[in-house]
Design an enzyme around this catalytic site. Structure first.
Site, PDB file in Angstrom:
ATOM      1  N   GLN A   1       0.823  -1.213   0.000  1.00 22.75           N
ATOM      2  CA  GLN A   1       0.000   0.000   0.000  1.00 22.75           C
ATOM      3  C   GLN A   1       0.855   1.260   0.000  1.00 22.75           C
ATOM      4  O   GLN A   1       0.497   2.255  -0.621  1.00 22.75           O
ATOM      5  CB  GLN A   1      -0.940  -0.001   1.203  1.00 22.75           C
TER       6      GLN A   1
ATOM      7  N   HIS B   1       1.700   3.043  -3.317  1.00 25.53           N
ATOM      8  CA  HIS B   1       0.715   3.811  -4.086  1.00 25.53           C
ATOM      9  C   HIS B   1       1.115   5.282  -4.157  1.00 25.53           C
ATOM     10  O   HIS B   1       1.133   5.874  -5.231  1.00 25.53           O
ATOM     11  CB  HIS B   1      -0.668   3.686  -3.446  1.00 25.53           C
TER      12      HIS B   1
ATOM     13  N   GLU C   1      -9.270   0.565   5.415  1.00 19.76           N
ATOM     14  CA  GLU C   1      -9.695   0.100   4.093  1.00 19.76           C
ATOM     15  C   GLU C   1      -9.399  -1.403   3.945  1.00 19.76           C
ATOM     16  O   GLU C   1     -10.265  -2.188   3.595  1.00 19.76           O
ATOM     17  CB  GLU C   1      -8.950   0.904   3.024  1.00 19.76           C
ATOM     18  N   HIS C   2      -8.147  -1.792   4.184  1.00 26.30           N
ATOM     19  CA  HIS C   2      -7.730  -3.198   4.115  1.00 26.30           C
ATOM     20  C   HIS C   2      -7.240  -3.639   5.490  1.00 26.30           C
ATOM     21  O   HIS C   2      -6.405  -2.967   6.089  1.00 26.30           O
ATOM     22  CB  HIS C   2      -6.573  -3.383   3.126  1.00 26.30           C
TER      23      HIS C   2
ATOM     24  N   ASP D   1      -6.679  -7.131  -4.482  1.00 26.08           N
ATOM     25  CA  ASP D   1      -6.603  -6.059  -5.469  1.00 26.08           C
ATOM     26  C   ASP D   1      -6.874  -6.557  -6.877  1.00 26.08           C
ATOM     27  O   ASP D   1      -7.409  -5.823  -7.715  1.00 26.08           O
ATOM     28  CB  ASP D   1      -5.218  -5.405  -5.439  1.00 26.08           C
TER      29      ASP D   1
ATOM     30  N   HIS E   1     -54.054  15.247   3.234  1.00 26.46           N
ATOM     31  CA  HIS E   1     -53.602  13.878   3.443  1.00 26.46           C
ATOM     32  C   HIS E   1     -54.703  13.056   4.115  1.00 26.46           C
ATOM     33  O   HIS E   1     -55.007  11.924   3.701  1.00 26.46           O
ATOM     34  CB  HIS E   1     -52.357  13.851   4.347  1.00 26.46           C
TER      35      HIS E   1
END
Length: 434
Positions: free
Chosen positions: A262, A265, A330-331, A364, A423
């Site tokens: 990661q 990235h 996230e992971h 991934d 109504h």
């Protein structure tokens, strides 16, 4: 030499230190925001002409018409057919696994009938048209094509339109081949905020979509944020994250490389390890130092680990799970002897990778579940992209004459209580007269 924080959960300052580590500035850059708003307004006003102008300016395209920017379906098939056999097989296997997983997410319509004949239920239908944004720049992301387009295909979306800045050579071919396998209907070589605007508002050539999904740079993220409401969006994603919980028995080289996966990235990605074994943390730190010089993207990894990475000593695996739930990553890798014994303690995570052999990178590319995941602690309330994001639900209500007698009186009483006489009367008209 890579530097990475060492934190200890027993420290009185631990929560404050962890909060600072997790902090990420989500405020939009005013200059980016202003530029994006101008582009959105221009595309809305000038349609295709504006898209062509921005594509020439930002992507150095020589195209003079939208027809030159659209790739025929035959080009997608030719890209797939022309792949080296190993790439073709890998891409096909990944596509099949992603498709098979997402087929399990399809939601059926349903209804039930009450004793008085009233029918209530839910009708599930796919979106008519969606837009898939695939980033360009220095890298190609065929996996992003599969993860965004395949669940839309499985959901039964009528038309899938992909936009992506043009690339050269083999990278472009992989992306186009993935689009072919994922059932993308139309592909345009356009990117940036202008592509988002074209999908959101429609142009003479590109029809308006119902939802836009897929990652992009700051301009793309800002554009998605501004067009939300005109169309749906998946999310505005932050930097990539991995959190590893390890009992100290996994090979430290494996864990170091998982953290790298990661960190490579970008410089603001986040990689964190939690372990109760301080000696293991030392071994992982040594593995980081040993392996980092071998990595082609070592400068990015080193900056990422130094900026937002951490090796954290915890009291035990129970505390590790508590901290993981607060981080809501996230992971999340559960690199422990019996991951099934611990997974029930995890409440907040985008994806949970269970066991020593389950590297995040498998998710991934080819495991099957979607890799479009909530970031920046949004896993507390958000979920991975899936078929359900490309379906919508309509309530079904068919009240019988007998049912109208009961429901009408309830509705009338409540409507009068709210001061909404029309109504009330609408319900009362359907009551049998005494």
């Amino acid at each position: 030499m890579a530097t990475i924080r060492r934190l200890d959960s027993r420290s009185a300052e631990f929560r404050a230190e962890l909060s600072r580590l997790l902090a990420f500035e989500t405020a939009q850059d005013p200059q980016v925001d202003a530029a994006v708003l101008n582009i959105l307004a221009d595309v809305k006003a000038r349609s295709d002409a504006a898209v062509i102008d921005y594509t020439q300016r930002f992507d150095r395209s020589s195209a003079q018409t939208m027809a030159e920017l659209e790739l025929p379906h035959a080009t997608l098939k030719a890209a797939y057919d022309g792949l080296p056999e190993a790439e073709k097989q890998a891409l096909s296997a990944a596509a099949e696994r992603v498709k098979r997983y997402h087929e399990h997410q399809k939601q059926p319509s349903w209804h039930y009938t009450e004793d008085d004949g009233t029918l209530l239920g839910q009708q599930v239908t796919p979106l008519d048209r969606v837009g898939i944004y695939v980033p360009g720049g220095k890298a190609a992301y065929p996996s992003s094509v599969l993860m965004n387009a395949m669940p839309a295909q499985v959901a039964g979306v009528g038309e899938i339109i992909m936009v992506s800045p043009a690339r050269d050579g083999g990278e472009q071919q992989l992306v186009l081949a993935a689009a072919y396998l994922a059932g993308v209907h139309r592909v345009f070589n356009i990117g940036g905020a202008q592509a988002v605007a074209a999908l959101a508002y429609g142009t003479e050539t590109i029809p308006q979509v119902d939802k836009i999904v897929g990652p992009g740079n700051a301009y793309v993220a800002a554009a998605k944020r501004h067009v939300f409401g005109v169309v749906g969006i998946d999310m505005v994603a932050g930097p990539s994250e991995i959190l590893v919980i390890c009992d100290g028995e996994t090979d430290p080289d494996w864990i170091a490389m998982d953290l790298f996966s990661q960190a490579e990235h970008d410089e603001i990605a986040q990689s964190i390890l939690l372990s109760p074994d301080v000696a293991f943390l030392e071994r992982v730190q040594a593995s980081i130092a040993k392996l980092l010089p071998t990595m082609p993207r070592h400068d990015i990894i080193e900056a990422s680990l130094g900026n937002r990475g951490a090796l954290i000593q915890v009291a035990d695996l129970d505390e590790a799970c508590e901290i993981a739930n607060w981080i809501a990553p996230e992971h999340l890798e559960l690199s422990v002897a019996d991951p099934q014994a611990w997974v029930g303690k995890i409440r907040h995570a985008g994806a949970i990778f269970m066991g020593r052999y389950t590297s995040e990178s498998l998710g991934d590319y080819c495991a099957g579940p979607n890799h479009v995941l909530p970031t920046s602690r949004t896993a507390r309330f958000a979920s991975p992209l899936g078929v359900y994001d490309f379906q919508k639900r309509s309530s079904l209500i068919m009240v019988s004459r007998n049912g109208a007698q009961t429901l009408g009186r309830i509705a009338s009483t409540l409507a009068h209580g709210e001061g909404l006489q029309a109504h009330a009367r609408s319900a009362e008209y359907r009551l049998d007269q005494p």
